[in-house]
Motif scaffolding. Structure first.
Motif, PDB file in Angstrom:
ATOM      1  N   GLU A 199      -2.249   7.142 -18.824  1.00  0.00           N
ATOM      2  CA  GLU A 199      -1.124   6.552 -18.086  1.00  0.00           C
ATOM      3  C   GLU A 199      -0.487   5.489 -18.965  1.00  0.00           C
ATOM      4  O   GLU A 199      -1.195   4.652 -19.541  1.00  0.00           O
ATOM      5  CB  GLU A 199      -1.630   5.941 -16.780  1.00  0.00           C
TER       6      GLU A 199
ATOM      7  N   SER B  30       6.503   3.601  -6.857  1.00  0.00           N
ATOM      8  CA  SER B  30       5.083   3.410  -7.147  1.00  0.00           C
ATOM      9  C   SER B  30       4.303   3.112  -5.873  1.00  0.00           C
ATOM     10  O   SER B  30       3.223   3.668  -5.638  1.00  0.00           O
ATOM     11  CB  SER B  30       4.906   2.264  -8.154  1.00  0.00           C
TER      12      SER B  30
ATOM     13  N   GLU C 184       8.744   4.215 -13.939  1.00  0.00           N
ATOM     14  CA  GLU C 184       8.614   4.305 -12.486  1.00  0.00           C
ATOM     15  C   GLU C 184       9.123   3.020 -11.844  1.00  0.00           C
ATOM     16  O   GLU C 184       8.868   1.918 -12.329  1.00  0.00           O
ATOM     17  CB  GLU C 184       7.142   4.530 -12.123  1.00  0.00           C
TER      18      GLU C 184
ATOM     19  N   ARG D 100       3.895   6.233  -3.741  1.00  0.00           N
ATOM     20  CA  ARG D 100       2.865   7.112  -4.318  1.00  0.00           C
ATOM     21  C   ARG D 100       1.459   6.568  -4.037  1.00  0.00           C
ATOM     22  O   ARG D 100       0.555   7.309  -3.618  1.00  0.00           O
ATOM     23  CB  ARG D 100       3.096   7.245  -5.825  1.00  0.00           C
ATOM     24  N   GLU D 101       1.280   5.275  -4.270  1.00  0.00           N
ATOM     25  CA  GLU D 101      -0.048   4.682  -4.092  1.00  0.00           C
ATOM     26  C   GLU D 101      -0.473   4.699  -2.621  1.00  0.00           C
ATOM     27  O   GLU D 101      -1.659   4.866  -2.312  1.00  0.00           O
ATOM     28  CB  GLU D 101      -0.052   3.241  -4.621  1.00  0.00           C
TER      29      GLU D 101
ATOM     30  N   ILE E 145       2.186   0.166 -12.265  1.00  0.00           N
ATOM     31  CA  ILE E 145       3.469   0.859 -12.347  1.00  0.00           C
ATOM     32  C   ILE E 145       3.553   1.546 -13.699  1.00  0.00           C
ATOM     33  O   ILE E 145       3.523   0.888 -14.741  1.00  0.00           O
ATOM     34  CB  ILE E 145       4.642  -0.116 -12.177  1.00  0.00           C
ATOM     35  N   SER E 146       3.666   2.849 -13.687  1.00  0.00           N
ATOM     36  CA  SER E 146       3.788   3.603 -14.932  1.00  0.00           C
ATOM     37  C   SER E 146       5.159   3.382 -15.551  1.00  0.00           C
ATOM     38  O   SER E 146       6.139   3.095 -14.860  1.00  0.00           O
ATOM     39  CB  SER E 146       3.577   5.100 -14.667  1.00  0.00           C
TER      40      SER E 146
END
Length: 315
Positions: free
Chosen positions: A107, A185, A180, A188-189, A176-177
């Motif tokens: 990641e 984020s 993104e 998604r999480e 946070i990628s």
């Protein structure tokens, strides 16, 4: 040992302040190496001398011992610099130089310059080696009972986790990628960690500011200790209907508790919370009028230290 609220802040925001402790501050910055990239004359992070030394003589890196600077010289674009960083870190992982690289995530975290431009991406597990600013999201999930009492959903991290195993956390949290947005984020999480529906999160999660601090890693973080970890966390609040119950969606969370404010405060005093998660809870208490100048003697210092101005470029 009973921890005060200021103790909880200090265990996470651990780098000395030049305003209040100039001696310790100067001793620290004169010990570490600055990380820079070519043609940018400012620090992106601080590195331990023992870490910087491993980069000596490696292609795409330049060591300046007099000024204590390690410069990434490989590449003139973000893509080229990212490739140079990845090549170096993969080689170090293969040779077993650093324990933190054993937790390779695949990641990427973004490292930004003063103009908020992307300078390069770095593997998440390696970011503390470079001491660069990283970004994450934390979400406070809570509910109000029929009689108006506020209760907070508090998960316990899986005891098998290599980092802070068995400690208490915020309802949802994650890094946070690169590329993104904070809100995407957190959506998604929420699905991954708490099995909360996308529709619910998009409709009810509220952006609630940020928390910034300068953490110095200890043994609970896994891998090498004393690595620099300055962080910016975007904070969200989500008031859940009583019938909505967060459930672990992956192997990172052991179980969720629905606790009263007093139960959360008691666990904090016992040091059961992951350090940065305690910071996020304190921020929640401040914003919701639970922690006030009337009941907290260190109120002003706590408020200011939850929002530390970092010395490196940020978004």
């Amino acid at each position: 040992m009973v921890l005060s609220n200021l103790d909880l802040v200090a265990q996470c925001d651990g780098f000395p302040y030049h305003q209040t402790d100039p001696t310790s501050y100067l001793a620290s910055i004169n010990t570490y190496y600055q990380l820079r990239v070519s043609d940018h004359d400012y620090a992106l992070g601080y590195m331990l001398p023992s870490v910087a030394e491993v980069f000596r003589g490696i292609p795409n890196w330049d060591m300046d011992d007099e000024d204590r600077i390690l410069t990434l010289t490989g590449g003139s674009t973000a893509a080229e610099r990212s490739q140079a960083v990845e090549t170096t870190l993969l080689a170090m992982r293969k040779t077993g130089h650093f324990k933190v690289l054993d937790k390779w995530r695949g990641e990427l975290y973004a490292v930004y310059g003063r103009d908020k431009e992307l300078l390069f991406n770095v593997e998440r597990s390696a970011s503390p080696l470079l001491g660069v600013v990283t970004y994450g999201v934390h979400l406070n999930a809570y509910t109000r009972t029929s009689d108006g009492e506020l209760k907070i959903w508090t998960p316990r991290r899986a005891r098998t986790k290599q980092t802070y195993g068995g400690m208490l956390d915020n309802a949802v949290a994650g890094g946070i990628s690169s590329g993104e947005s904070p809100f995407e984020s957190v959506v998604r999480e929420c699905a991954e960690e708490a099995s909360l529906s996308e529709e619910l999160v998009r409709g009810k999660a509220k952006a609630s500011g940020s928390v910034t601090y300068w953490y110095i890693r200890d043994e609970r973080a896994g891998g090498e200790t004393n690595l620099m970890q300055p962080e910016c966390q975007y904070i969200y609040d989500l008031e859940l209907p009583e019938e909505v119950i967060p459930k672990p969606g992956d192997d990172e969370v052991e179980e969720f508790y629905l606790w009263s404010v007093e139960e959360v405060q008691e666990a904090m005093r016992k040091g059961e919370f992951k350090p940065n998660c305690a910071m996020v809870v304190l921020d929640f208490f401040l914003r919701h009028g639970i922690l006030t100048a009337e009941n907290e003697k260190d109120y002003i210092e706590i408020v200011s230290r939850l929002h530390r101005r970092l010395e490196f470029p940020t978004l």
